[in-house]
Design an enzyme around this catalytic site. Structure first.
Site, mmCIF file in Angstrom:
data_model
loop_
_atom_site.group_PDB
_atom_site.id
_atom_site.type_symbol
_atom_site.label_atom_id
_atom_site.label_comp_id
_atom_site.label_asym_id
_atom_site.label_seq_id
_atom_site.Cartn_x
_atom_site.Cartn_y
_atom_site.Cartn_z
ATOM 1 N N LYS A 189 8.711 -1.596 3.374
ATOM 2 C CA LYS A 189 8.034 -0.593 4.205
ATOM 3 C C LYS A 189 8.795 -0.262 5.492
ATOM 4 C CE LYS A 189 4.099 -1.687 6.315
ATOM 5 N NZ LYS A 189 2.642 -1.830 6.517
ATOM 6 N N ARG B 141 49.426 34.960 -13.232
ATOM 7 C CA ARG B 141 48.474 35.427 -14.249
ATOM 8 C C ARG B 141 49.267 36.258 -15.251
ATOM 9 N NH1 ARG B 141 46.342 39.823 -10.026
ATOM 10 N NH2 ARG B 141 47.762 41.497 -10.623
ATOM 11 N N GLU C 286 -10.276 -9.192 10.694
ATOM 12 C CA GLU C 286 -9.689 -8.177 9.822
ATOM 13 C C GLU C 286 -10.786 -7.365 9.143
ATOM 14 O OE1 GLU C 286 -6.164 -7.425 9.430
ATOM 15 O OE2 GLU C 286 -6.673 -8.367 11.314
ATOM 16 N N ASN D 152 -7.294 -3.922 16.880
ATOM 17 C CA ASN D 152 -6.060 -4.618 17.239
ATOM 18 C C ASN D 152 -4.879 -3.725 16.860
ATOM 19 O OD1 ASN D 152 -3.961 -6.476 17.478
ATOM 20 N ND2 ASN D 152 -4.343 -7.346 15.440
ATOM 21 N N ASN E 287 42.180 34.294 4.630
ATOM 22 C CA ASN E 287 41.077 34.983 3.967
ATOM 23 C C ASN E 287 40.939 34.475 2.533
ATOM 24 O OD1 ASN E 287 39.273 37.613 4.299
ATOM 25 N ND2 ASN E 287 40.020 37.432 2.199
ATOM 26 N N ARG F 289 0.814 -1.226 0.000
ATOM 27 C CA ARG F 289 0.000 0.000 0.000
ATOM 28 C C ARG F 289 0.849 1.279 0.000
ATOM 29 N NH1 ARG F 289 -3.383 -2.065 5.031
ATOM 30 N NH2 ARG F 289 -1.475 -3.303 5.203
HETATM 31 C C1 UD1 Z 1 -2.117 -5.868 10.958
HETATM 32 C C2 UD1 Z 1 -3.104 -6.795 11.693
HETATM 33 C C3 UD1 Z 1 -4.334 -5.962 12.061
HETATM 34 C C4 UD1 Z 1 -3.941 -4.775 12.905
HETATM 35 C C5 UD1 Z 1 -2.877 -3.923 12.207
HETATM 36 C C6 UD1 Z 1 -2.312 -2.900 13.143
HETATM 37 C C7 UD1 Z 1 -2.877 -9.088 10.847
HETATM 38 C C8 UD1 Z 1 -3.471 -10.109 9.960
HETATM 39 N N1 UD1 Z 1 -3.511 -7.896 10.849
HETATM 40 O O1 UD1 Z 1 -2.718 -5.488 9.754
HETATM 41 O O2 UD1 Z 1 -5.263 -6.767 12.796
HETATM 42 O O3 UD1 Z 1 -5.086 -3.997 13.198
HETATM 43 O O4 UD1 Z 1 -1.779 -4.749 11.783
HETATM 44 O O5 UD1 Z 1 -1.435 -2.029 12.493
HETATM 45 O O6 UD1 Z 1 -1.926 -9.357 11.546
HETATM 46 N N2 UD1 Z 1 4.605 -8.906 7.821
HETATM 47 C C9 UD1 Z 1 5.526 -9.927 7.718
HETATM 48 N N3 UD1 Z 1 5.225 -11.009 6.961
HETATM 49 C C10 UD1 Z 1 4.040 -11.167 6.325
HETATM 50 C C11 UD1 Z 1 3.102 -10.123 6.431
HETATM 51 C C12 UD1 Z 1 3.397 -9.006 7.189
HETATM 52 O O7 UD1 Z 1 6.608 -9.845 8.300
HETATM 53 O O8 UD1 Z 1 3.848 -12.184 5.657
HETATM 54 C C13 UD1 Z 1 4.948 -7.707 8.592
HETATM 55 C C14 UD1 Z 1 4.949 -6.449 7.767
HETATM 56 O O9 UD1 Z 1 6.259 -6.185 7.249
HETATM 57 C C15 UD1 Z 1 4.494 -5.387 8.736
HETATM 58 C C16 UD1 Z 1 3.680 -6.155 9.767
HETATM 59 O O10 UD1 Z 1 3.960 -7.519 9.581
HETATM 60 O O11 UD1 Z 1 5.561 -4.761 9.394
HETATM 61 C C17 UD1 Z 1 2.179 -5.916 9.628
HETATM 62 O O12 UD1 Z 1 1.776 -6.195 8.311
HETATM 63 P P1 UD1 Z 1 0.705 -5.282 7.583
HETATM 64 O O13 UD1 Z 1 0.530 -5.804 6.204
HETATM 65 O O14 UD1 Z 1 1.031 -3.868 7.751
HETATM 66 O O15 UD1 Z 1 -0.610 -5.635 8.425
HETATM 67 P P2 UD1 Z 1 -1.918 -4.766 8.547
HETATM 68 O O16 UD1 Z 1 -2.759 -4.985 7.347
HETATM 69 O O17 UD1 Z 1 -1.569 -3.387 8.887
HETATM 70 MG MG MG Z 2 0.234 -2.379 9.016
#
Ligand code: UD1
Ligand code: MG
Length: 462
Positions: free
Chosen positions: A22, A438, A154, A169, A375, A15
């Site tokens: 990110k 010069r 979610e 959450n 200078n 996103r």
């Molecule tokens: C997540 C939570 C959501 C919460 C929100 C808070 C889940 C399914 N959802 O959603 O409930 O309200 O955070 O900000 O957990 N990441 C990995 N591996 C993966 C996927 C993600 O390491 O396979 C890491 C990402 O790099 C990131 C973090 O996990 O730093 C969260 O992932 P993100 O995609 O931002 O989750 P949200 O949709 O924000």
């Molecule tokens: Mg997130």
């Protein structure tokens, strides 16, 4: 009992619509992941495992060997990411806090507060929640009639009614380490998204264990950064928080909403910062100094009573009682001596200057070592680059460099030297000498008479 932290940072951050992973994206010029890591270090956590995947080298290059890493080869969701840490944490006795790498505003006070709550409440799993007026995008907290947390759903999986729930959450969970790994094994794939959601550990553990929620009132503090718009909100939050702390410590910010100061910047009191100024990295500003307006400092050490206006200082140091600008550019390990005057359109790179040295206008000083009382006349430059290599210029004390002088490096100029204006100096100049490099001026007498038309005589004879 030991405390562990798992930080999830393997995702791409689709996103964001940027190439950078990110969690490496900068907030006030510092990667997001560094904030969370610095705050973990200040907290009661003993050991940290960071889950990396997408462009893992970038994250690893930021945190180096300060943490352990687990690699999640395919990003199959937050539950799947936690599983990847088995190699370090499986079977370990203790408590684990799971944090997301996209929450740069969570500080060590929050981490310690929720860890303490978890321990005092005797929970097996504590989910940290908060209320948002606009909870779009976050997982919703589902409670039963007795107000006990039952599940997290979610946003995109919510029913119409569930979407109205304002409690979300935060993505922070504190959980008994062994039970965490039992629970993540039981997570089923979410059919819609094809991912294993960590959020499912709530409904998995609920029937057999003590699962509770801890609601934080400062909801901005736990925001997840998912888009470039949320980067700007996080930056605004941090900027206000940081500026306020400095102002309460006696730093005078004029128009603070236009001033950006990074997380690691240090100020003495009795410093004034003028509008549209950005100070980031490991910068330090000592008492009596005035910075700005329209100035950018990064990794800059500014000693006492220095004035910097409309200028740019990167990775450099300015000693006391010096004035810089307007429109000066100091960079790459430059060290400007005390009581200097660095004026408009002067660039200084990887050079040192002694006491009382002046380059008041239009000069370039690169790869030079300059004594005191020097200078630099208007338009004088060190010619440090021959097209292949950079060379050094050494200048002694009390040297007067005339305007529009080229000092062609490698070059050594002794003490008490005068260099005539317009010289191109290619040979060393010994102490006490006057260098003139010069062409001599030739005046051709009466040269113009053949070219200048005789003046029209407008007088009319009557
Ligand atoms: C997540 C939570 C959501 C919460 C929100 C808070 C889940 C399914 N959802 O959603 O409930 O309200 O955070 O900000 O957990 N990441 C990995 N591996 C993966 C996927 C993600 O390491 O396979 C890491 C990402 O790099 C990131 C973090 O996990 O730093 C969260 O992932 P993100 O995609 O931002 O989750 P949200 O949709 O924000
Ligand atoms: Mg997130």
């Amino acid at each position: 009992m030991r405390n562990y932290a798992i930080v999830l940072a393997a995702g791409k951050g689709t996103r964001m619509k940027t190439e950078l992973p990110k969690c490496a994206f900068p907030i006030l010029k510092k990667p997001m992941i560094e904030y969370i890591h610095e705050n973990i270090e200040k907290s009661t956590i003993d050991e940290t495992v960071v889950v990396v995947g997408y462009q893992k080298e970038i994250i690893q290059d930021i945190l180096k060997d300060r943490v352990k890493y687990s690699i999640q080869h395919d990003q199959l969701g937050t539950g799947h990411a936690v599983k990847a840490t088995k190699e370090h944490l499986l079977d370990k006795e203790g408590t684990t806090i799971v944090l997301l790498g996209d929450m740069p505003l969570v500080n060590h006070k929050v981490i310690d507060k929720v860890m303490t709550y978890h321990r005092d409440s005797d929970n097996d799993l504590t989910v940290v929640t908060t209320d948002y007026d606009n909870p779009k995008g976050y997982g919703r907290i589902i409670r039963d009639d007795n107000n006990i947390i039952q599940a997290i759903v979610e946003h995109n999986d919510c029913t119409k009614e569930q979407k109205r729930i304002k409690e979300v959450n935060t993505g922070i969970y504190i959980v008994d380490n062994k039970l965490l790994f039992e629970a993540v094994e039981k997570i089923q794939v979410n059919e819609r998204k094809g991912e294993y959601y960590l959020t499912d550990i709530v409904s998995i553990m609920q029937p057999d264990y003590r699962v509770g929620a801890f609601k934080l009132w400062d909801s901005d503090r736990v925001m997840g950064v998912n888009t470039l718009y949320s980067v700007s909100i996080a930056e605004r939050y941090l900027r206000d928080e940081i500026n306020k702390e400095h102002m309460l410590n006696g730093v005078n910010f004029i128009n603070p909403e236009t001033i950006t100061v990074g997380h690691n910047v240090k100020f003495d009191s009795n410093v004034t910062i003028y509008p549209n100024t950005t100070i980031t990295g490991n910068s330090e500003i000592m008492s009596g100094s005035q910075i700005g307006p329209n100035t950018e400092l990064h990794n800059a050490t500014i000693h006492h009573n220095v004035m910097v206006k409309h200028s740019y200082i990167y990775d450099s140091e300015v000693l006391s009682d010096t004035t810089v600008g307007p429109f000066a550019h100091i960079r790459n390990g430059a060290k400007i001596g005390p009581s200097n005057r660095i004026g408009n359109f002067v660039e200084i790179k990887n050079s040192t200057t002694g006491e009382d040295t002046k380059a008041s206008h239009l000069a370039y000083i690169g790869d030079a070592e300059t004594g005191s009382g020097v200078n630099f006349g208007c338009g004088s430059i060190t010619v440090n680059y021959d097209g292949v290599t950079k060379h050094k210029t050494k200048i002694g004390d009390d040297v007067f460099i005339g305007c529009n002088t080229n000092l062609v490096a490698p070059l050594e100029v002794g003490d008490r030297v005068f260099i005539a204006a317009g010289s191109t100096v290619t040979k060393n100049v010994p102490t006490g000498a006057l260098a003139i490099a010069r062409n001599r001026q030739i005046n051709k007498e009466d040269y113009s008479k053949n070219y200048i038309r005789p003046k029209k005589d407008n007088s009319v004879d009557k």
